[in-house]
Structures are given as structure tokens and as C-alpha cells.
Design a protein around this motif. Sequence first.
Motif, short mmCIF file in Angstrom:
data_model
loop_
_atom_site.label_atom_id
_atom_site.label_comp_id
_atom_site.label_asym_id
_atom_site.label_seq_id
_atom_site.Cartn_x
_atom_site.Cartn_y
_atom_site.Cartn_z
N ALA A 1 0.72 -1.22 0.14
CA ALA A 1 -0.06 0.16 0.00
C ALA A 1 0.90 1.34 0.05
O ALA A 1 0.47 2.24 -0.33
CB ALA A 1 -1.05 0.03 1.08
N PHE A 2 2.35 1.18 0.46
CA PHE A 2 2.95 2.60 0.69
C PHE A 2 4.23 2.36 -0.26
O PHE A 2 4.80 1.19 -0.39
CB PHE A 2 3.20 2.63 1.87
CG PHE A 2 2.17 3.08 2.80
CD1 PHE A 2 1.63 4.14 3.24
CD2 PHE A 2 1.40 1.81 3.40
CE1 PHE A 2 0.75 4.33 3.68
CE2 PHE A 2 0.08 2.00 4.05
CZ PHE A 2 -0.12 3.53 4.25
N THR A 3 4.70 3.32 -0.58
CA THR A 3 5.88 3.47 -1.66
C THR A 3 6.99 3.34 -0.51
O THR A 3 7.14 3.96 0.71
CB THR A 3 6.20 4.68 -2.11
OG1 THR A 3 6.15 5.83 -1.46
CG2 THR A 3 4.94 4.93 -3.17
N SER A 4 8.13 2.68 -1.00
CA SER A 4 9.36 2.49 -0.13
C SER A 4 10.06 3.99 0.01
O SER A 4 10.74 4.01 1.27
CB SER A 4 10.29 1.45 -0.36
OG SER A 4 10.47 1.79 -1.87
N ALA A 5 9.96 4.75 -0.92
CA ALA A 5 11.04 5.96 -0.73
C ALA A 5 10.31 6.90 0.00
O ALA A 5 11.27 7.63 0.58
CB ALA A 5 10.58 6.51 -2.21
N ARG A 6 9.09 6.90 0.58
CA ARG A 6 8.58 8.08 1.40
C ARG A 6 7.85 7.18 2.52
O ARG A 6 6.98 7.51 3.06
CB ARG A 6 7.36 8.84 0.65
CG ARG A 6 8.12 9.65 -0.40
CD ARG A 6 7.79 10.98 -0.43
NE ARG A 6 7.67 11.91 0.71
CZ ARG A 6 6.68 12.67 0.93
NH1 ARG A 6 5.94 13.07 -0.06
NH2 ARG A 6 6.77 13.34 2.01
N PHE A 7 8.76 6.21 3.19
CA PHE A 7 8.02 5.36 4.40
C PHE A 7 9.23 5.51 5.45
O PHE A 7 10.36 5.59 5.03
CB PHE A 7 8.11 3.90 4.01
CG PHE A 7 7.84 3.18 5.15
CD1 PHE A 7 6.54 3.06 5.57
CD2 PHE A 7 8.93 2.54 5.73
CE1 PHE A 7 6.39 2.05 6.70
CE2 PHE A 7 8.58 1.85 6.88
CZ PHE A 7 7.43 1.39 7.55
#
Length: 139
Positions: free
Chosen positions: A74-80
Motif C-alpha cells: 500500500a505504501f511506497t518505500s521511498a517515502r516510508f
Amino acid sequence: MASASALPPHGEGIAGDPEIQRALESAWPADLAPEDARHLLRAGRDLLRADATGLGRAKWPAYFGDPNHAVAPAFTSARFRIQAVIARRDGAADRAVVHLVWAGEDRGGTYTDARITDLHFTHTTSTKGASAWTPQPQA
């Protein structure tokens, strides 16, 4: 528990993370052996990252199930990022909970911070004497 006014405002970014960490530590005093706490903190971070972004799910096959039937992350790794994390007993010596506060951008592009996740673990000892904290699937 820490008052809401002691926490940084939403959107504060990385600068607010230490205050969130201090609030968690103040609200729930440490009650695990340091080695157990270190292991649980690392496992909790890794498990949440794998769940949210899909990265590292292979490390947790019992938790995520068949990799051929995986759900898209559900989430991008770049902005986690994990803003704060603590590990504490969960009612018994062989149970623990890892409390995580985190931020992330979902696949639709919406960025939100101060998300809260609790991951539960049980402590087991193998027949060979090795011990481990095992994540428990969410009910």
C-alpha cells in the motif's frame, strides 16, 4: 500517557520524531530485558516495512503466507519512515507488543505521518534451546 500538546504537530517531519520517541518511552516504561527489546525493535521495524512496502516479506513467510498470493504493498518505500518505536511486555513474560509510529505515502500519493501500528510477538524456545520472538498474525 503523554499529553497531546507534548507531541509535535502533524507534518513536522523528521525534526519531530525524537519528541514522539520520548513521549512513547515516557508513557510506557521499559519492562523487557535489553537484548529482547533490541531484537523486538529490529523485528518490528522490519516487519512493518515489509507489510507496508512489500520489501522483505520473504523473511516472514509464516506471517505473510504464500508469496504467490501476495497483496500489492500500500505504501511506497521511498517515502516510508518509522518515526518512533518501543517494545514492551504484552500481559505475560512470553508475549510482547511493538508499538510503532510511522509516516508514509500511499500508492495514491497521499502522505500521512503519525500512523500507529501495534505488532504482537510471542517468545518460543526450540527443542535445540534457541529462543525467538515470533510475530503473531493480525486478527
